[in-house]
Design an enzyme around this catalytic site. Structure first.
Site, PDB file in Angstrom:
ATOM      1  N   ASN A  42      30.448 -24.710 -18.055  1.00  0.00           N
ATOM      2  CA  ASN A  42      31.818 -24.399 -17.624  1.00  0.00           C
ATOM      3  C   ASN A  42      32.835 -25.271 -18.370  1.00  0.00           C
ATOM      4  O   ASN A  42      33.897 -24.795 -18.789  1.00  0.00           O
ATOM      5  CB  ASN A  42      31.970 -24.628 -16.112  1.00  0.00           C
ATOM      6  CG  ASN A  42      31.089 -23.703 -15.289  1.00  0.00           C
ATOM      7  OD1 ASN A  42      30.674 -22.645 -15.774  1.00  0.00           O
ATOM      8  ND2 ASN A  42      30.780 -24.092 -14.069  1.00  0.00           N
ATOM      9  N   ASP A 246      38.045 -18.305  -5.026  1.00  0.00           N
ATOM     10  CA  ASP A 246      36.720 -18.854  -5.342  1.00  0.00           C
ATOM     11  C   ASP A 246      36.954 -20.133  -6.167  1.00  0.00           C
ATOM     12  O   ASP A 246      37.404 -20.053  -7.311  1.00  0.00           O
ATOM     13  CB  ASP A 246      35.951 -17.793  -6.160  1.00  0.00           C
ATOM     14  CG  ASP A 246      34.583 -18.275  -6.614  1.00  0.00           C
ATOM     15  OD1 ASP A 246      34.257 -19.454  -6.424  1.00  0.00           O
ATOM     16  OD2 ASP A 246      33.838 -17.444  -7.170  1.00  0.00           O
ATOM     17  N   ALA A 249      33.800 -24.029 -10.111  1.00  0.00           N
ATOM     18  CA  ALA A 249      34.172 -24.356 -11.499  1.00  0.00           C
ATOM     19  C   ALA A 249      35.622 -24.802 -11.680  1.00  0.00           C
ATOM     20  O   ALA A 249      36.026 -25.128 -12.802  1.00  0.00           O
ATOM     21  CB  ALA A 249      33.868 -23.213 -12.473  1.00  0.00           C
ATOM     22  N   ALA A 250      36.390 -24.860 -10.592  1.00  0.00           N
ATOM     23  CA  ALA A 250      37.780 -25.336 -10.746  1.00  0.00           C
ATOM     24  C   ALA A 250      37.778 -26.794 -11.235  1.00  0.00           C
ATOM     25  O   ALA A 250      38.556 -27.171 -12.120  1.00  0.00           O
ATOM     26  CB  ALA A 250      38.537 -25.215  -9.426  1.00  0.00           C
ATOM     27  N   GLY A 251      36.886 -27.602 -10.679  1.00  0.00           N
ATOM     28  CA  GLY A 251      36.787 -29.006 -11.107  1.00  0.00           C
ATOM     29  C   GLY A 251      36.304 -29.122 -12.544  1.00  0.00           C
ATOM     30  O   GLY A 251      36.759 -29.990 -13.302  1.00  0.00           O
ATOM     31  N   ASP A 252      35.390 -28.244 -12.938  1.00  0.00           N
ATOM     32  CA  ASP A 252      34.888 -28.265 -14.322  1.00  0.00           C
ATOM     33  C   ASP A 252      36.011 -27.882 -15.291  1.00  0.00           C
ATOM     34  O   ASP A 252      36.174 -28.483 -16.359  1.00  0.00           O
ATOM     35  CB  ASP A 252      33.731 -27.271 -14.493  1.00  0.00           C
ATOM     36  CG  ASP A 252      32.616 -27.520 -13.490  1.00  0.00           C
ATOM     37  OD1 ASP A 252      32.463 -28.673 -13.057  1.00  0.00           O
ATOM     38  OD2 ASP A 252      31.919 -26.555 -13.136  1.00  0.00           O
ATOM     39  N   GLY A 287      33.843 -16.330  -9.773  1.00  0.00           N
ATOM     40  CA  GLY A 287      32.911 -16.738 -10.824  1.00  0.00           C
ATOM     41  C   GLY A 287      33.190 -18.126 -11.350  1.00  0.00           C
ATOM     42  O   GLY A 287      34.114 -18.819 -10.886  1.00  0.00           O
TER      43      GLY A 287
HETATM   44  O1  RIB Z   1      30.838 -26.815 -10.688  1.00  0.00           O
HETATM   45  C1  RIB Z   1      30.399 -25.503 -10.518  1.00  0.00           C
HETATM   46  C2  RIB Z   1      29.013 -25.359 -11.045  1.00  0.00           C
HETATM   47  O2  RIB Z   1      28.145 -26.166 -10.270  1.00  0.00           O
HETATM   48  C3  RIB Z   1      28.438 -23.977 -10.930  1.00  0.00           C
HETATM   49  O3  RIB Z   1      28.725 -23.164 -12.042  1.00  0.00           O
HETATM   50  C4  RIB Z   1      26.967 -24.220 -10.712  1.00  0.00           C
HETATM   51  O4  RIB Z   1      26.169 -23.827 -11.769  1.00  0.00           O
HETATM   52  C5  RIB Z   1      26.833 -25.713 -10.428  1.00  0.00           C
HETATM   53  O5  RIB Z   1      26.335 -26.373 -11.508  1.00  0.00           O
END
Ligand code: RIB
Length: 305
Positions: A42, A246, A249-252, A287
């Site tokens: 991500n 959702d 992945a917001a943090g990523d 997603g």
């Molecule tokens: O931070 C979100 C992610 O955490 C997801 O995509 C999942 O795969 C987990 O690793």
């Protein structure tokens, strides 16, 4: 190429439910998806979508159908696969529930992500790294080696200490980090208490600096974030108000955006706004990697907000 992301790749198997099932309960979900995820992937997708040159992604998948799907997805996002190894293990997966309040639960099976030896990636992959971004879904000793190798080459190292781990496990990593970006629970794992307000998060960020960091950012999701810098500055910013569906992945996305912003030498204030906007926009779509916005979308959003 100067931003390197070392980390995990998962296939996210997500069910969208009204409410989370209770222990022992079977429920009908509204929908499901199987998509690219993993904190490393991500973040690599975020860097790719937000910067013209993208980053170098160093990761591993299994030689199975999910590994083939993950590779295909990464290619679709225009991510170079030269440093994505195929190993004889299952590809990492994440089992995710997202409820109607946009909350989630996630459990992961590391699989190929855990196949790294203590020495981490080939040192050569860091030869021109200016910013390194790492998280904790690969073996911690391998992450530490990657950080040390990149640091040795003069890179600025951002540690996203997710998922939360024990302070004794994280401490040896912080030694090689310049910046750290925990959320409230990760912060608690490191400093022993959980900030609940932005004032408390600012206090927590200052406490994190005592580990020898240049920058600590404590993320509070929809409550905004606080930061502290080794030059003595500190502060908070509120989050952008969006219609979240959702938050996976917001943090990523935030961390990927922060890496791009620091690489582009934005001021800290602009970097934090840029990263927050990217995280907020990610939460408006379902997603993980698929939900991360393009640079043009973030820039336009910032002009309007
Ligand atoms: O931070 C979100 C992610 O955490 C997801 O995509 C999942 O795969 C987990 O690793």
């Amino acid at each position: 190429m100067s931003i390197t992301i070392y980390g995990s790749i998962n296939l996210d198997i997500t069910t969208y439910v009204k409410e989370f099932p209770s222990p022992g309960e079977t429920i009908h979900a509204n929908n499901y998806s199987i998509e690219l995820g993993g904190k490393g992937a991500n973040q690599a997708v975020a860097v790719r979508k937000l910067s013209p040159q993208g980053g170098r992604f160093v990761a591993a998948v299994g030689m199975d159908a999910f590994g083939a799907k993950a590779r295909k997805e990464l290619e679709r996002f225009d991510i170079c696969l030269d440093h994505v190894m195929s190993v004889s293990a299952n590809t990492g997966i994440a089992l995710i529930h997202v409820n109607e309040s946009a909350q989630n639960t996630i459990s992961i099976v590391g699989g190929a992500n855990m196949s790294w030896s203590d020495t981490g990636p080939d040192p050569d992959v860091f030869h021109d790294t200016q910013v390194l971004l790492v998280q904790l879904e690969t073996p911690l000793q391998a992450v530490r080696s990657a950080m040390a190798l990149a640091r040795k080459r003069g890179a600025y190292v951002i540690l996203d200490p997710a998922p939360a781990s024990d302070v004794n496990e994280i401490k040896p990593l912080i030694e090689f980090a310049d910046a750290i970006t925990p959320n409230e629970s990760e912060c608690e794992a490191i400093i022993g208490w959980r900030p609940k307000t932005r004032d408390e998060a600012e206090q927590a960020a200052k406490e994190l600096l005592s580990y020898g960091l240049q920058l600590a950012i404590v993320k509070l999701g929809s409550h905004g974030l606080s930061f502290a810098c080794s030059d003595g500055t500190s502060g908070s910013i509120p989050s952008f108000v969006v219609d979240a569906c959702d938050t996976v992945a917001a943090g990523d996305a935030f961390c990927g955006a922060l890496a791009v912003a620091l690489y582009e030498k934005m001021t800290l204030k602009d970097a934090l706004r840029f990263a927050s906007a990217t995280g907020a926009l990610t939460a408006t779509k379902p997603g993980a990697a698929n939900a991360i916005p393009l640079r043009s979308e973030v820039d336009e959003f910032l002009l309007r907000n």
